[in-house]
Every structure is written in C-alpha cells, then in structure tokens.
Design a protein around this motif. Structure first.
Motif, PDB file in Angstrom:
ATOM      1  N   MET A  60     -57.506  54.919  20.486  1.00 34.49           N
ATOM      2  CA  MET A  60     -56.572  54.091  21.262  1.00 34.49           C
ATOM      3  C   MET A  60     -57.284  52.897  21.879  1.00 34.49           C
ATOM      4  O   MET A  60     -56.721  51.802  21.974  1.00 34.49           O
ATOM      5  N   ALA A  61     -58.532  53.083  22.302  1.00 31.24           N
ATOM      6  CA  ALA A  61     -59.291  51.963  22.852  1.00 31.24           C
ATOM      7  C   ALA A  61     -59.529  50.892  21.787  1.00 31.24           C
ATOM      8  O   ALA A  61     -59.422  49.691  22.060  1.00 31.24           O
ATOM      9  N   ILE A  62     -59.817  51.316  20.571  1.00 34.43           N
ATOM     10  CA  ILE A  62     -60.023  50.353  19.479  1.00 34.43           C
ATOM     11  C   ILE A  62     -58.724  49.624  19.158  1.00 34.43           C
ATOM     12  O   ILE A  62     -58.717  48.415  18.924  1.00 34.43           O
ATOM     13  N   VAL A  63     -57.596  50.344  19.177  1.00 33.76           N
ATOM     14  CA  VAL A  63     -56.297  49.704  18.923  1.00 33.76           C
ATOM     15  C   VAL A  63     -56.011  48.651  19.989  1.00 33.76           C
ATOM     16  O   VAL A  63     -55.604  47.526  19.682  1.00 33.76           O
ATOM     17  N   LEU A  64     -56.235  48.994  21.255  1.00 29.21           N
ATOM     18  CA  LEU A  64     -56.001  48.037  22.334  1.00 29.21           C
ATOM     19  C   LEU A  64     -56.926  46.838  22.243  1.00 29.21           C
ATOM     20  O   LEU A  64     -56.506  45.692  22.416  1.00 29.21           O
ATOM     21  N   LEU A  65     -58.181  47.082  21.979  1.00 27.81           N
ATOM     22  CA  LEU A  65     -59.156  45.998  21.905  1.00 27.81           C
ATOM     23  C   LEU A  65     -58.869  45.055  20.746  1.00 27.81           C
ATOM     24  O   LEU A  65     -58.861  43.833  20.912  1.00 27.81           O
ATOM     25  N   THR A  66     -58.600  45.599  19.575  1.00 29.01           N
ATOM     26  CA  THR A  66     -58.335  44.718  18.433  1.00 29.01           C
ATOM     27  C   THR A  66     -57.012  43.970  18.608  1.00 29.01           C
ATOM     28  O   THR A  66     -56.900  42.810  18.210  1.00 29.01           O
ATOM     29  N   GLY A  67     -56.014  44.598  19.218  1.00 25.83           N
ATOM     30  CA  GLY A  67     -54.766  43.900  19.493  1.00 25.83           C
ATOM     31  C   GLY A  67     -54.955  42.744  20.453  1.00 25.83           C
ATOM     32  O   GLY A  67     -54.411  41.654  20.262  1.00 25.83           O
ATOM     33  N   TYR A  68     -55.749  42.958  21.486  1.00 29.92           N
ATOM     34  CA  TYR A  68     -56.022  41.899  22.452  1.00 29.92           C
ATOM     35  C   TYR A  68     -56.799  40.754  21.810  1.00 29.92           C
ATOM     36  O   TYR A  68     -56.469  39.585  21.992  1.00 29.92           O
ATOM     37  N   VAL A  69     -57.835  41.097  21.048  1.00 32.45           N
ATOM     38  CA  VAL A  69     -58.645  40.066  20.400  1.00 32.45           C
ATOM     39  C   VAL A  69     -57.805  39.270  19.409  1.00 32.45           C
ATOM     40  O   VAL A  69     -57.887  38.037  19.340  1.00 32.45           O
ATOM     41  N   LEU A  70     -56.961  39.958  18.659  1.00 36.07           N
ATOM     42  CA  LEU A  70     -56.100  39.273  17.705  1.00 36.07           C
ATOM     43  C   LEU A  70     -55.104  38.360  18.420  1.00 36.07           C
ATOM     44  O   LEU A  70     -54.887  37.218  18.005  1.00 36.07           O
ATOM     45  N   ALA A  71     -54.511  38.828  19.496  1.00 38.41           N
ATOM     46  CA  ALA A  71     -53.520  38.023  20.217  1.00 38.41           C
ATOM     47  C   ALA A  71     -54.159  36.819  20.890  1.00 38.41           C
ATOM     48  O   ALA A  71     -53.515  35.792  21.071  1.00 38.41           O
TER      49      ALA A  71
END
Length: 104
Positions: A60-71
């Motif tokens: 879940m931390a990786i999902v949140l981090l990659t979503g933030y970086v992508l956005a």
C-alpha cells in the motif's frame, strides 16, 4: 482556539507507538484468558501474522508513493489541470453532495 486544542492533544494524547504497545498487551491478555492459549502460542501467532501485515502495508505504501509521484509529474499535472479547469465550483459542490448522499 486551534492552538488550545493542539496543546491539549499534544499533552494528553499518547504517541502512536504507546497505543500500539497497549493494544498488543490487551490482545495478548484476551487471547490467554478467552482462548486458553499459553503465552508461547500467542507470541508465535502474533509474530507470524505481523509479517503478512507488513507485506500488505509495504504494498500500500508503494501504491501511494507511485500515485503521488505520477500525479506530481509535470506532464500528468498539466493533463489533470486541463481536465479539471472547466469544472465550475457549483458543479463540484453538487457532485460532492450527491456522492456523500450515495455513500450514506
């Protein structure tokens, strides 16, 4: 007024680690008294379950981090702003109210 509540919470609300330790002790006490397990069994089950939880938490931390970086990437940020810019505030407010009613 906000400063008062901030001081109050900083003074009386325990740290998250303290809450986790207290909940661990309560869980161990309940497992020993209600389930009849001994302390060794409870410790084994608690330790083996922790690693499954840790695996999920890291995913879940990786999902949140990659979503933030992508956005926050400049190209994606411009696309999101272009999509959102024509939306009027009243439309946005109406959508939030309707979504809120749908969830309740």
């Amino acid at each position: 007024m906000t400063r008062f509540f901030t001081k109050l919470m900083n003074r009386y609300l325990p740290d998250a680690f303290v809450i986790a330790i207290i909940l661990t002790m309560v869980t161990i006490a309940l497992a020993v008294t209600l389930q009849g397990a001994n302390l060794i069994e409870v410790t084994y089950f608690w330790g083996s379950g922790f690693w499954d939880l840790l695996e999920f938490a890291m995913q879940m931390a990786i999902v949140l981090l990659t979503g933030y970086v992508l956005a926050k990437a400049p190209i994606v940020d411009r696309v999101i702003n272009a999509i959102i810019s024509p939306i009027k505030k009243t439309f946005y407010c109406n959508c939030n109210c309707n979504i809120g009613r749908w969830y309740w």
